[in-house]
Write an enzyme that holds these catalytic residues in place. Sequence first.
Site, mmCIF file in Angstrom:
data_model
loop_
_atom_site.group_PDB
_atom_site.id
_atom_site.type_symbol
_atom_site.label_atom_id
_atom_site.label_comp_id
_atom_site.label_asym_id
_atom_site.label_seq_id
_atom_site.Cartn_x
_atom_site.Cartn_y
_atom_site.Cartn_z
ATOM 1 N N HIS A 90 15.317 33.650 -2.553
ATOM 2 C CA HIS A 90 13.944 33.746 -3.038
ATOM 3 C C HIS A 90 12.929 33.343 -1.963
ATOM 4 O O HIS A 90 13.079 32.298 -1.321
ATOM 5 C CB HIS A 90 13.752 32.868 -4.278
ATOM 6 C CG HIS A 90 12.423 33.073 -4.943
ATOM 7 N ND1 HIS A 90 12.179 34.126 -5.791
ATOM 8 C CD2 HIS A 90 11.269 32.365 -4.863
ATOM 9 C CE1 HIS A 90 10.941 34.059 -6.220
ATOM 10 N NE2 HIS A 90 10.353 33.005 -5.670
ATOM 11 N N HIS A 101 8.452 24.234 -8.640
ATOM 12 C CA HIS A 101 7.766 23.675 -7.481
ATOM 13 C C HIS A 101 6.553 22.862 -7.923
ATOM 14 O O HIS A 101 5.984 23.096 -8.991
ATOM 15 C CB HIS A 101 7.350 24.764 -6.477
ATOM 16 C CG HIS A 101 6.654 25.941 -7.081
ATOM 17 N ND1 HIS A 101 7.292 26.893 -7.845
ATOM 18 C CD2 HIS A 101 5.364 26.340 -7.013
ATOM 19 C CE1 HIS A 101 6.445 27.817 -8.233
ATOM 20 N NE2 HIS A 101 5.256 27.506 -7.762
ATOM 21 N N ASP A 161 -4.212 23.855 -6.664
ATOM 22 C CA ASP A 161 -4.161 24.447 -7.997
ATOM 23 C C ASP A 161 -3.739 25.904 -7.865
ATOM 24 O O ASP A 161 -4.138 26.586 -6.916
ATOM 25 C CB ASP A 161 -5.528 24.395 -8.672
ATOM 26 C CG ASP A 161 -5.858 23.022 -9.245
ATOM 27 O OD1 ASP A 161 -5.107 22.070 -8.962
ATOM 28 O OD2 ASP A 161 -6.862 22.905 -9.960
ATOM 29 N N HIS A 172 5.627 23.032 -11.892
ATOM 30 C CA HIS A 172 5.688 24.188 -12.777
ATOM 31 C C HIS A 172 6.736 25.159 -12.263
ATOM 32 O O HIS A 172 7.169 25.085 -11.117
ATOM 33 C CB HIS A 172 4.330 24.868 -12.911
ATOM 34 C CG HIS A 172 3.832 25.508 -11.650
ATOM 35 N ND1 HIS A 172 3.123 24.810 -10.701
ATOM 36 C CD2 HIS A 172 3.958 26.764 -11.168
ATOM 37 C CE1 HIS A 172 2.825 25.614 -9.700
ATOM 38 N NE2 HIS A 172 3.322 26.813 -9.949
#
Length: 384
Positions: A262, A299, A305, A335
């Site tokens: 990934h 991560h 943000d 998240h």
Amino acid sequence: MPHYVKMGRIPHKRHTQFRKENGDLYYEQLMGTKGFSGIQSLIYHINPPTQVKKAEKICDIHYEYEKKDALRHRHFRTWNTKAGGDFLEARRIFMANDDVAIGIARPNRQMNYFYRNGEGDELLFVHEGIGKIESIFGELNFTPGDYLVIPIGTTYRVMLKSEEARFLILESNSAIVPPKRYRNEFGQLLEHSPFCERDFRTPEKLVTKDEKGEFEVRVRAQGMLTSYTYDFHPLDAIGWDGYLFPYAFSIHDFEPITGRVHQPPPVHQTFEAHNYVVCSFVPRMYDYHPKAIPAPYVHSNVDSDEMLYYVDGNFMSRRGVEKGSITLHPSGLPHGPHPGKIEASIGKKETLELAVMVDTFQPLHIVKEAHPTEDKKYMSSWLP
């Protein structure tokens, strides 16, 4: 994309006499950034651009933020944001900080005036609708999937060729440019860049307006919107050249970078500005290591943000989002994929998702106007 462009008629040497057929001079205007040390263009006008008939303040520009509460992941369903007004009137800002304001616009009426942002660049992502940008630099057509970069100080308006349109809007306080790591010392895009100069569309046609009458230009500057009335058409350029102009880039021309395992979000980066970046998630082949997990790993954005605008397709790491959804994952909270999405991604060969991501390096503040669209259950969507 900063490179040299010339349109219309210009004199052989800059800052020299350039006369009309009747012997009068054309008016040369230098439009540049960072004083005289940034990118710039020279524009040649029929009329003096300094000549203003009337100036009136319209309003202050102010975003009313919500009061700070517990930090949490947020989800806003913007698809049913009410359509109405012209391109400027239709803007609804959902979140902002000192570097960028992010919102939605669903215009359904033509602009009968022109607009100029004197505070920073603007990035418009066309989700729905077709039309054109009419600017002092010429006309630039757009269709769904286009990013439109409008430099600071550009006089322009959006003219729709469809009954209405849907835009993701970024109002920037700095220049929006392709990432430095994809450019060489001369500014040329490198071979490993996910796009090249051929993918960028500059103004297609310069239409010189030699008209008298009353014409309005609304200018954003110093936290205000001011109306200026001219007795000549503001798009009176006979020619221009330089490196500063609006341009378009289609998200469909972004060539994804993939790997055996990934790849991190920076491979999706499309633009950068002061304290934030813009990334494009496009259809792509998944990772091809025999034990690869295509879904992103969890991560923590400890210093940024993450805002995601969902355009189309099935976003493989999320559930409960839809076209027009905006999610905000704030710094300080980890998240990642929703429950079941990691295991479900194993063995899949490709994704057809389409989304725009903005990572800011200062916290984004939610504007109260966003509240009616919020999915307040989103934070709990990671529970089993």
